[in-house]
Design an enzyme around this catalytic site. Structure first.
Site, short mmCIF file in Angstrom:
data_model
loop_
_atom_site.label_atom_id
_atom_site.label_comp_id
_atom_site.label_asym_id
_atom_site.label_seq_id
_atom_site.Cartn_x
_atom_site.Cartn_y
_atom_site.Cartn_z
N GLU A 1 -1.60 7.74 8.85
CA GLU A 1 -0.15 7.52 8.80
C GLU A 1 0.53 8.03 10.07
O GLU A 1 1.49 7.43 10.55
CB GLU A 1 0.46 8.23 7.57
CG GLU A 1 0.14 7.57 6.24
CD GLU A 1 0.83 6.22 6.05
OE1 GLU A 1 2.04 6.12 6.29
OE2 GLU A 1 0.13 5.25 5.68
N TYR B 1 -0.65 8.59 -1.87
CA TYR B 1 -0.65 8.41 -3.33
C TYR B 1 -1.79 9.24 -3.96
O TYR B 1 -1.77 9.52 -5.14
CB TYR B 1 -0.89 6.95 -3.69
CG TYR B 1 0.30 6.01 -3.61
CD1 TYR B 1 1.57 6.45 -3.28
CD2 TYR B 1 0.12 4.65 -3.90
CE1 TYR B 1 2.64 5.55 -3.21
CE2 TYR B 1 1.18 3.76 -3.85
CZ TYR B 1 2.43 4.21 -3.51
OH TYR B 1 3.48 3.32 -3.45
N GLY B 2 -2.80 9.55 -3.14
CA GLY B 2 -4.05 10.12 -3.66
C GLY B 2 -3.88 11.41 -4.44
O GLY B 2 -4.69 11.73 -5.28
N CYS C 1 -4.52 -1.24 -1.95
CA CYS C 1 -4.67 0.21 -2.08
C CYS C 1 -5.57 0.48 -3.29
O CYS C 1 -5.24 0.05 -4.41
CB CYS C 1 -3.29 0.82 -2.29
SG CYS C 1 -3.30 2.61 -2.59
N ASN C 2 -6.67 1.15 -3.06
CA ASN C 2 -7.59 1.47 -4.16
C ASN C 2 -6.93 2.41 -5.17
O ASN C 2 -7.12 2.26 -6.38
CB ASN C 2 -8.85 2.14 -3.61
CG ASN C 2 -9.64 1.22 -2.71
OD1 ASN C 2 -10.59 0.59 -3.15
ND2 ASN C 2 -9.26 1.11 -1.45
N THR C 3 -6.18 3.37 -4.66
CA THR C 3 -5.56 4.38 -5.53
C THR C 3 -4.51 3.74 -6.43
O THR C 3 -4.44 4.02 -7.62
CB THR C 3 -4.92 5.49 -4.65
OG1 THR C 3 -5.84 5.86 -3.64
CG2 THR C 3 -4.55 6.69 -5.49
N CYS D 1 -10.97 3.46 0.56
CA CYS D 1 -9.53 3.61 0.77
C CYS D 1 -9.17 2.73 1.96
O CYS D 1 -9.89 2.72 2.97
CB CYS D 1 -9.19 5.07 1.07
SG CYS D 1 -7.51 5.34 1.67
N THR D 2 -8.07 2.00 1.85
CA THR D 2 -7.76 1.00 2.89
C THR D 2 -7.31 1.62 4.21
O THR D 2 -7.24 0.93 5.23
CB THR D 2 -6.70 0.01 2.38
OG1 THR D 2 -5.54 0.74 1.95
CG2 THR D 2 -7.23 -0.81 1.23
N HIS D 3 -7.01 2.92 4.20
CA HIS D 3 -6.69 3.58 5.48
C HIS D 3 -7.96 3.81 6.33
O HIS D 3 -7.88 3.91 7.54
CB HIS D 3 -6.04 4.94 5.22
CG HIS D 3 -4.59 4.89 4.82
ND1 HIS D 3 -4.18 4.43 3.61
CD2 HIS D 3 -3.47 5.23 5.51
CE1 HIS D 3 -2.86 4.51 3.54
NE2 HIS D 3 -2.39 4.99 4.68
N ASP E 1 0.87 -1.18 0.00
CA ASP E 1 0.00 0.00 0.00
C ASP E 1 0.90 1.23 0.00
O ASP E 1 2.11 1.12 0.24
CB ASP E 1 -0.88 -0.02 1.26
CG ASP E 1 -1.78 1.21 1.38
OD1 ASP E 1 -2.32 1.66 0.36
OD2 ASP E 1 -1.92 1.74 2.50
N SER E 2 0.30 2.39 -0.22
CA SER E 2 1.06 3.64 -0.12
C SER E 2 1.61 3.82 1.29
O SER E 2 2.51 4.62 1.50
CB SER E 2 0.14 4.82 -0.43
OG SER E 2 -0.89 4.90 0.54
N1 DGL Z 1 -4.74 3.13 1.14
C1 DGL Z 1 -4.76 3.90 -0.09
C2 DGL Z 1 -6.07 3.60 -0.84
O1 DGL Z 1 -6.68 2.57 -0.60
C3 DGL Z 1 -4.48 5.30 0.22
C4 DGL Z 1 -4.01 6.10 -0.93
C5 DGL Z 1 -3.18 7.30 -0.59
O2 DGL Z 1 -2.06 7.11 -0.13
O3 DGL Z 1 -3.66 8.41 -0.82
O4 DGL Z 1 -6.50 4.34 -1.69
#
Ligand code: DGL
Length: 284
Positions: free
Chosen positions: A174, A65-66, A96-98, A206-208, A33-34
């Site tokens: 984070e 990453y967004g 990570c969706n992004t 988003c996984t966060h 993930d990011s």
């Molecule tokens: N966990 C990432 C997701 O699912 C976060 C992306 C990010 O870092 O902005 O999109």
């Protein structure tokens, strides 16, 4: 090579490892993930597939990453995939969706192993909604992506889809701020418009975000359902491993290794808090 050996190798020099063994069912699964958000997916994977060895990579130095370009995310995704494959990964999970929206097609072209990505759960949310209004909380990168547009085209036609880019929320997680005033205020400003629009189903895109689920639950009524994709990703991973005969036949609990390039001094504490157990965090 045993998976224990693989997990103990250094991550620092992926490019000079030219003796990568062909993965077997005993090889580890690479998850990335990011940052730390993908740990919410890792938990589902470990619960469903406890005998698998897992290697988790948090690209925290480059989070979020967004707000990055697809090209930047693709470069990071390829770098991390190389890293995980150099450690013998038999499958990759883009937790990570992004990153999935930006890079999963490229990863699938480049590498010939099972690669599981994830996308906001618009389909199940549309099916579950009674009011006909669903909300999607995600990063702006996900919401702006062609993949998300295709998802709306396929599954969002029969409902009203209200989207909300949650700027700053990934950074809160984070930093380990799961219930700070800043996090609470941000969430209130993002969730209230969805409720005001009549959404009875909200997708955590988003996984966060599953890590701030209790705060979101405080903001919504009992009638509003939250949907997280982590369990579905774990099930899809299991199915793909079965199909490719890569499911680990081991009966012992697998090892879970955590790797991060975070520059935060409390990075290990945050990972332990999110994972819920004492872990060692290796640096790359
Ligand atoms: N966990 C990432 C997701 O699912 C976060 C992306 C990010 O870092 O902005 O999109």
């Amino acid at each position: 090579m045993s998976s224990a050996k693989l997990l103990s190798n250094s991550f620092a020099i992926p490019y000079i490892l030219n003796t990568i063994a062909t993965p077997t069912s005993a090889s580890p699964i690479g998850v990335f993930d990011s940052g730390v958000g993908g740990i919410s997916v890792l938990k589902h994977i470990h619960t469903l597939l406890p005998n698998e060895d897992l290697i988790y990579v948090a690209d925290s130095k480059f989070a979020p990453y967004g707000n990055k370009t697809p090209e930047f995310i693709q470069e990071r995704a390829v770098w991390i995939a190389d890293l995980l494959i150099s450690k013998g990964a038999k499958a990759l999970v883009v937790a990570c969706n992004t990153a999935t929206a930006a890079a999963v097609d490229l990863l699938r072209q480049k590498y010939h192993l099972p690669i599981i990505g994830m996308e906001p759960a618009v389909k199940p949310a549309a099916a579950a909604s009674k009011t006909g209004v669903i909300g999607v909380l995600a990063t702006s990168g996900t919401l702006k992506s062609a993949q998300f547009a295709a998802l709306l085209e396929h599954y969002g036609q029969q409902v009203e889809v209200v989207t909300q880019a949650c700027h700053g929320l990934v950074e809160c997680v984070e930093r380990g701020e799961l219930d700070s005033t800043v996090t609470q205020d941000l969430l209130a400003s993002y969730v209230q418009p969805l409720i005001a629009a009549g959404a009875d189903t909200i997708v955590l895109g988003c996984t966060h975000y599953p890590f701030v689920r209790p705060l979101i639950e405080n903001l919504i009524g009992d009638d509003v359902v939250l949907i997280d994709t982590g369990a579905a990703v774990a099930k899809e991973l299991k199915r793909r491993l079965e199909d490719t005969r890569l499911l680990n036949a081991e009966t012992q609990i697998g090892q879970v290794g955590f790797w991060s390039n975070s520059t935060q001094t409390d990075a290990e504490d945050i990972v332990m808090r999110l994972w819920g157990k004492r872990v060692g965090l290796s640096k790359f």
